[in-house]
Design an enzyme around this catalytic site. Sequence first.
Site, PDB file in Angstrom:
ATOM      1  CB  CYS A   1      -2.110  -1.637   3.721  1.00 36.92           C
ATOM      2  SG  CYS A   1      -0.312  -2.070   3.735  1.00 36.92           S
TER       3      CYS A   1
ATOM      4  CB  CYS B   1       0.028  -0.816   0.843  1.00 39.86           C
ATOM      5  SG  CYS B   1       0.013  -2.286   1.663  1.00 39.86           S
ATOM      6  CG  ASP B   2      -2.839   2.001   0.004  1.00 35.17           C
ATOM      7  OD1 ASP B   2      -3.827   1.436   0.510  1.00 35.17           O
ATOM      8  OD2 ASP B   2      -2.195   1.628  -0.972  1.00 35.17           O
TER       9      ASP B   2
END
Lengths: 369, 139
Positions: free
Chosen positions: A186, A189-190
């Site tokens: 992701c 997300c990261d």
Amino acid sequence: MNRTPVSLKSLLFKFRNFLGLATTSIAAASFSTTATPKLTTATSTAMEELKTRVCIIGSGPAAHTAAIYASRAELKPILFEGWMANDIAPGGQLTTTTDVENFPGFPEGIMGGELTEKFRAQSARFGTQIFTETVTKVDFSRTPFEIVTDSKRVVADSVVVATGAVAKKLNFVGSEKFWNKGISACAVCDGAAPIFREKALAVIGGGDSAMEEANFLTKYGSKVYIIHRRDTFRASKIMQSRALSNPKIEVIWDSAVEEAYGERVLGGLKVKNMVTGEVSDLKVNGLFFAIGHEPATRFLDGQLELDSDGYVVTKPGTTKTSVRGVFAAGDVQDKKYRQAITAAGTGCMAALDAEHYLQEIGAQEGKSD
Amino acid sequence: MGAVLSYMGSILSYLFGASTAGEDSAVDGQPGVTAFHSSARWQLHFNSIKNTTQLMVIDFAASWCGPCKAMEPAVHAMAAKFTDVEFAKIDVDELPDVAQEFGVQAMPTFVLVKKGNEVDRIVGAKKEELQRKIEKHRR
């Protein structure tokens, strides 16, 4: 032989199976009482029992559109959005992307997470009961159907399965070792993590998501490589050109990652060119999989017919599954289109199919509820 | 006299940016978790708690990180329950240097700190593990 302990024991064993527990404490508790104990008090975890006309499993556009229609049809739906089910936040795959520009109704585009919040607010507005719990087991072998989480047991006249899909990962030397230590599925997300700041990063994939994620990562990394196993992208023309015209993006065609190495965190990759066979070294500190998803059907335990790729089989033109009264919507049953808007469309169909089914069985049984 | 001094003291601390738990968390909208938006403010707070034996949980999150959002209610519930524990929230985009200092690799990451030293860490939206480790380290 006293009849009561035997029947209670079989009830409890059945219940234990639902809970998926192997504890003997439940059985022990039951035999210590001689009166007629209620099932709920005999167990160590008190399960809340709920009834509904339609239970929806999922949290993305399919699930919430089904919930909006079902709740407006006064079916009082219960929706389980999952607690980090399949490592994805409630809202589904849209929570793993940034700008969504192709969902109609948003000419300026909208962030994926924001869009899913709107879905949720809309289904809640019309009375959908939403539980942030993951369904662990279902029983579609007879009606009414049963849907079980860690704390609830729902008895439902109809079910909509809209559990979507799970991000695929690749396996190679080092892929487990550096998971969450430089390797992620992701980018959104990261990508903002400090270990990626001003570093070279890589994305594996060739679809719209891979293009979007690569572009997103150029905000943080110094350079982004797109590693793709073929010589053309599957992505839409507009997304391809955005990625290819980004000066920070470089594409490595016809290639696949063989190995990930590093010390505490990812330090580099060994990339093999599938055409020439040549293996080269790529110094990157981040690697993101953007290679698509796999339908989330494990929890069904084979109770619905699946195709060879694991997608729930639905009767063409409907959301009907192999079990009468159970309907499937969204990516869990869609191999071909897999878009937020097509998921929303099938979610609506599922709610209408369920409503029609409930009317049918209501008429058959000659009672109205 | 004492009242005047304490009144001035609170004005001075306000001016120099030592925030009360109420002010920042009013921004967050929830009591119990203090969000930090400036490095200076964070440093001040971190230094002040260093000399106590209080456990601090630092929640490193990013604005569009789905799992971070999913954890929010759980974190606030823990902050309300464990009133002897300090909860701080840091957006890694706002304060990348702090995130770098703590070696944050994936979001959310929860770092448990006592007396200025890291005692434990949880990577990912793992509710049960976070609760377990807070309970373990809070004494």
